[in-house]
Design a protein around this motif. Structure first.
Motif, mmCIF file in Angstrom:
data_model
loop_
_atom_site.group_PDB
_atom_site.id
_atom_site.type_symbol
_atom_site.label_atom_id
_atom_site.label_comp_id
_atom_site.label_asym_id
_atom_site.label_seq_id
_atom_site.Cartn_x
_atom_site.Cartn_y
_atom_site.Cartn_z
ATOM 1 N N PHE A 77 0.870 -1.181 0.000
ATOM 2 C CA PHE A 77 0.000 0.000 0.000
ATOM 3 C C PHE A 77 0.904 1.227 0.000
ATOM 4 C CE2 PHE A 77 -4.318 -1.608 0.856
ATOM 5 C CZ PHE A 77 -4.019 -2.946 1.058
ATOM 6 N N PRO A 78 1.018 1.912 -1.154
ATOM 7 C CA PRO A 78 1.902 3.064 -1.204
ATOM 8 C C PRO A 78 1.445 4.166 -0.252
ATOM 9 C CG PRO A 78 0.710 2.787 -3.302
ATOM 10 C CD PRO A 78 0.341 1.637 -2.431
ATOM 11 N N LYS A 79 0.125 4.220 -0.069
ATOM 12 C CA LYS A 79 -0.489 5.217 0.799
ATOM 13 C C LYS A 79 -1.741 4.518 1.302
ATOM 14 C CE LYS A 79 -0.395 9.575 2.068
ATOM 15 N NZ LYS A 79 0.402 9.677 3.255
ATOM 16 N N PHE A 80 -2.103 4.730 2.558
ATOM 17 C CA PHE A 80 -3.260 3.973 3.071
ATOM 18 C C PHE A 80 -4.531 4.283 2.296
ATOM 19 C CE2 PHE A 80 -5.880 7.027 5.339
ATOM 20 C CZ PHE A 80 -5.034 8.124 5.401
ATOM 21 N N ARG A 81 -4.578 5.458 1.656
ATOM 22 C CA ARG A 81 -5.775 5.830 0.895
ATOM 23 C C ARG A 81 -5.904 5.072 -0.418
ATOM 24 N NH1 ARG A 81 -4.387 11.088 2.750
ATOM 25 N NH2 ARG A 81 -3.053 11.363 0.951
ATOM 26 N N ASP A 82 -4.808 4.442 -0.855
ATOM 27 C CA ASP A 82 -4.807 3.716 -2.122
ATOM 28 C C ASP A 82 -5.328 2.298 -1.885
ATOM 29 O OD1 ASP A 82 -4.248 2.267 -4.405
ATOM 30 O OD2 ASP A 82 -2.355 3.297 -4.791
ATOM 31 N N GLY A 83 -6.599 2.070 -2.198
ATOM 32 C CA GLY A 83 -7.247 0.808 -1.826
ATOM 33 C C GLY A 83 -7.165 -0.311 -2.850
ATOM 34 N N ARG A 84 -6.268 -0.190 -3.843
ATOM 35 C CA ARG A 84 -6.196 -1.248 -4.853
ATOM 36 C C ARG A 84 -5.832 -2.599 -4.250
ATOM 37 N NH1 ARG A 84 -2.465 1.820 -9.178
ATOM 38 N NH2 ARG A 84 -1.575 2.505 -7.217
ATOM 39 N N GLY A 85 -4.991 -2.540 -3.203
ATOM 40 C CA GLY A 85 -4.520 -3.780 -2.588
ATOM 41 C C GLY A 85 -5.650 -4.673 -2.086
#
Lengths: 170, 578, 99
Positions: A77-85
């Motif tokens: 997760f590059p940033k917690f807001r990035d939910g692709r994971g």
């Protein structure tokens, strides 16, 4: 960095190997997806467990064909807001039937732990300096779920719920 | 007259069917213990998050998305709390609670939004856990009214009451509310995600301006299914929603949405906030490629898990109590007599009433747009009185419309005159629904941290200019929509006349568009020329109205005249002096 | 004359606050420290931000321009004027109401 498993701090038996450094042959090692692509042949004879780390933008289909080579897939997760994971993990489980360990790495918050678990993650590498207590509490804060996940709430909480309420009503 | 439960219409399940029980409140989904436990746990969780923030364990950067998930924004003067009104329907108990919160924690008023929610503008962070706790007492919450998640699902404000309804959209909106709440996979989407559902042929929910717009319908076999539009949206790059699938059977309703969301979550852009909405993904992939991706994802979803079995749908349907409508004669002599005697009441009846599916009833729209007033604002005092009126005349139920008005959905025609007099006494009997004074406006620079210009003062000036109710009625259907910035919360792109506030070197200016349409014939308005001052904008609207009146044919609406004669005459007359 | 001042919103209640070198965060623009030169203003902004985050006092902190005319402080932008006074459509509310 502290490892969290099943809502508890846990020992990490894996070693992350930065690109360019030699990969130890005798202990479980996690390499980058890029390294795997470039040097896959060099791991042909390996007998010890191997893990792969996917960057945020690398989605499940990229690794699908090689999944049987890995005992662990780390999803970054590059940033917690990035939910692709969350979708990556779910695809690994539901679409490709992956049964190994899926580990969340990078910037994740305890407030996301329940979601991680419900989309198929088995462990989390919590960021340094995190409050472990918040992680330990995170799974029990909310006990009601409304949609099917990959946890014990299968197959479909809505169905369970309405069947249950019917049973209660007789 | 003896009250008989109205059961002739299969669309109105009578008390006792599907295990439901009589209830004072019509049309409201009743929480069960699990719903209550969930909301209570979320309040507790947020309360701890606030504590962690105040203790410094969470940075502002980390806390912000968590508070946004709970509807809490930081605006110009204070925090703003946006409370969810699922598909716009409230009980009077809930309505009174909102009034009380307004009095206790805010400044005695609230603001209804274009997403059928309620906002309080003067909230303190440290009070928020207590406010959410009070909301939970009446089965309400502020969950997912903000943040990059699936937002409050909206629907037709006349749902369950209108004469033209085919499918009751509330049931499916509630299913989606449950399905998307705290969704483990789709709570950190590239950007916010708005869904609207409509269950009749006339579009009162602006379906094609939403990320996903759904039309519920029935096939020849009487089965329920859904038409899905995707990628509509306003904002910086307005797009009209495109058809993805004509018929999704009821059992696949959630699965199909799941497929759309998964494609979006994986492939939606995250590098640029202005290109992150699903409309951009659909536009960049092209609708055919997007459709193929969704269909592929849909085909391989582990189906049993996602199937919406009929018993689930019935279970949810059963939790909507039905109003105990009486069997009444279609016409009311009293209503006709009052109209004949009172010209203002007659006007209000023509303008603010809609046809109810049951004979002898009418749907009443309560305008929150008094001439010169603030669109969508209502005081706690007005709310209390309105709650009493809804208890007396409309089965204890109040709805919020996306046009920032309220609705009493089931009023006996016999009671209309009494109701009107009491509404008039609290300033809520403005007869302008759908007319030029019924202006949609975002809060604008008076409150909003994102705004470039004020919206409310312009709305006030226009509604004051056209204050005469007879003139408004003579002009007929004309929707003005005002946004104070390009995010378009005031839906200006789809206003028959749209106005966008801009900042021109430190001065507020207003850019005017015409020809927009929010119904199924959705159209994005055309910019008529350079932005003008507030005063000039009011004059320009006056001029356009005069041109319309001079050119219209018998019974022709403003929008239809524009479509017939083109935009040219309007542009020319406004910018003629330049 | 044109100056710069530091503003933000108080974390606990969201109220508009201004920075004063001695008194810290104050509620009135009249109490704010004004900086003539840009470099000083930027330095003060950086330290005010760091302190506010550490002590959890204020958020969304930034500089804005203020004109002083006949001893009266008037923010240059409409936005900051509204923030320092209250909504123009409800003059009974906000800082302007108590003034």
């Amino acid at each position: 960095m502290p490892l969290i498993e099943d809502g508890r701090p846990a020992e990490d038996s894996w070693t992350s190997v930065p690109d360019g450094e030699p990969v130890p042959g005798d202990i479980p090692a996690i390499i980058s997806f890029e390294r795997w692509q470039a040097e896959r042949d060099s791991f042909a004879g390996r007998n010890t467990k191997l893990g792969v780390r996917l960057k945020g933008g690398t989605l499940a289909p990229a690794i699908a064909e090689d999944l049987d080579r890995f005992a662990l897939v780390a999803v970054e997760f590059p940033k917690f807001r990035d939910g692709r994971g969350f979708s990556t993990a779910r695809e690994l489980r539901e679409r490709y039937g992956y049964e190994g360990e899926i580990r969340a790495v990078g910037h994740v918050l305890p407030d996301q732990y329940l979601f991680l678990k419900r989309t198929g993650f088995t462990s989390v590498e919590a960021p340094e300096g995190t409050n472990l207590e918040s992680w330990v509490n995170a799974l029990s804060e909310v006990s009601v779920v409304y949609q099917p996940g990959l946890g014990k709430d299968d197959p479909n909480p809505l169905i369970n719920r309405w069947l249950k309420s019917e049973a209660v009503q007789g | 007259m003896t009250a008989t439960a109205f059961r002739a219409d299969p669309g109105i399940p009578g008390p006792g069917t599907f295990g439901s029980e009589p209830d004072d409140h019509a049309g409201i989904y009743r929480y069960d213990d699990l719903d209550r436990r969930f909301v209570a746990e979320r309040v507790e969780q947020f309360s701890k998050q606030v504590t962690r923030r105040l203790a410094g364990e969470l940075t502002e950067d980390e806390f912000k998305p968590l508070r946004l998930m709970n509807g809490l924004y930081l605006q110009l003067h204070a925090y703003m709390l946006r409370i969810a009104v699922p598909y716009g329907v409230l009980t009077t108990t809930q309505f009174r609670k909102l009034s009380e919160i307004g009095r206790k924690y805010d400044k005695g008023y609230g603001h209804f939004t274009t997403r059928q929610n309620l906002q309080f503008n003067w909230i303190k962070l440290e009070d928020t856990p207590a406010i959410l706790g009070e909301l939970a007492e009446v089965d309400m919450h502020a969950l997912q009214t903000s943040g990059n998640c699936v937002r409050n699902v909206t629907t037709d404000q006349f749902v369950g009451a209108s004469a033209d309804e085919i499918v009751d959209g509330r049931v499916y909106a509630e299913i989606l509310r449950q399905w998307t709440i705290a969704h483990p996979e789709f709570t950190y989407l590239p950007r916010k995600f708005k869904i609207a559902i409509m269950g009749s042929d006339s579009d009162r929910a602006a379906i094609r301006t939403h990320d996903v717009g759904v039309i519920a319908k029935r096939n020849e076999a009487g089965e329920t299914g859904f038409t899905f539009y995707v990628g509509g949206g306003l904002g910086r790059s307005p797009f009209v929603g495109k058809l993805v699938r004509e018929w999704v059977p009821e059992q696949d309703f959630a699965a199909y949405l799941e497929a759309i969301l998964r494609v979006y979550n994986q492939y939606g852009r995250r590098d640029n906030i202005y290109k992150a909405r699903i409309k951009i993904l659909v536009h960049q992939l092209g609708i055919d490629k997007f459709k193929a991706e969704v269909e592929e994802e849909f085909a391989r979803l582990p189906r049993p898990k996602f199937t919406l079995a009929p018993e689930i749908v019935e279970g949810i349907r059963a939790r909507f109590a039905s109003p105990g409508l009486e069997r009444l004669p279609a016409e009311s002599a009293e209503f006709e007599r009052s109209k004949a005697e009172n010209v203002e009441f007659a006007r209000w009846s023509t303008v603010n009433l809609a046809a109810h599916k049951a004979p002898g009833y009418a749907i009443v729209s309560v305008s929150l747009k008094p001439a010169g007033g603030i669109p969508g604002d209502i005081t706690s005092e007005q709310m209390d009185t309105l709650a009493d009126l809804a208890d007396r005349y409309s089965f204890g139920e109040i709805r919020v419309t996306h046009a920032q008005n309220l609705v009493l959905a089931h009023v006996r025609k016999d009671d209309l005159f009494d109701l009107w007099r009491q509404l008039d006494a609290i300033g809520l009997a403005t007869a302008n629904i759908g007319l030029i004074g019924d202006i949609i406006a975002c809060p604008g620079l008076d409150y909003c941290a994102l705004a470039n210009a004020r919206s409310i003062p312009l709305a006030q000036a226009i509604s004051a200019r056209f204050a005469d109710p007879a003139r408004q009625q003579a002009i007929g259907e004309l929707g003005i929509k005002i946004s104070g910035c390009i995010n378009a919360c005031g839906h200006h792109h789809v206003g028959h006349i749209g106005i966008l506030g801009v900042d021109k070197r430190g001065e507020e200016r207003y850019q005017i568009t015409i020809g927009g349409d929010a119904t199924l014939t959705t159209a994005i308005g055309d910019i008529i020329g350079p932005a003008v001052t507030e005063e000039a904008a009011v004059d320009a609207i006056d001029t356009m109205v005069e041109i319309y009146l001079a050119n219209r044919t018998e019974g022709e609406r403003f929008l239809d005249t524009i479509r017939r004669i083109g935009h040219g005459p309007f542009k020319e007359s406004i910018y003629a002096a330049d | 004359m044109s100056f710069r001042a530091i503003t933000g919103n108080r974390l606990r209640d969201g109220a508009v606050v201004f920075y004063n070198d001695e008194a810290g965060w104050v509620e009135r623009l009249t109490g704010a420290s004004l900086y003539e030169d840009k470099a000083t203003a930027e330095t003060k902004l950086a330290s005010a931000k760091a302190e506010a985050e550490k002590e959890r006092l204020a958020v969304d902190i930034y500089l804005f321009e203020v004109l002083v005319e006949d001893g009266k402080r008037v923010p240059v932008t409409i936005r900051e004027r509204i923030r320092s006074l209250g909504p123009t459509v409800r003059t009974d509310l906000g800082k302007q109401a108590a003034a």
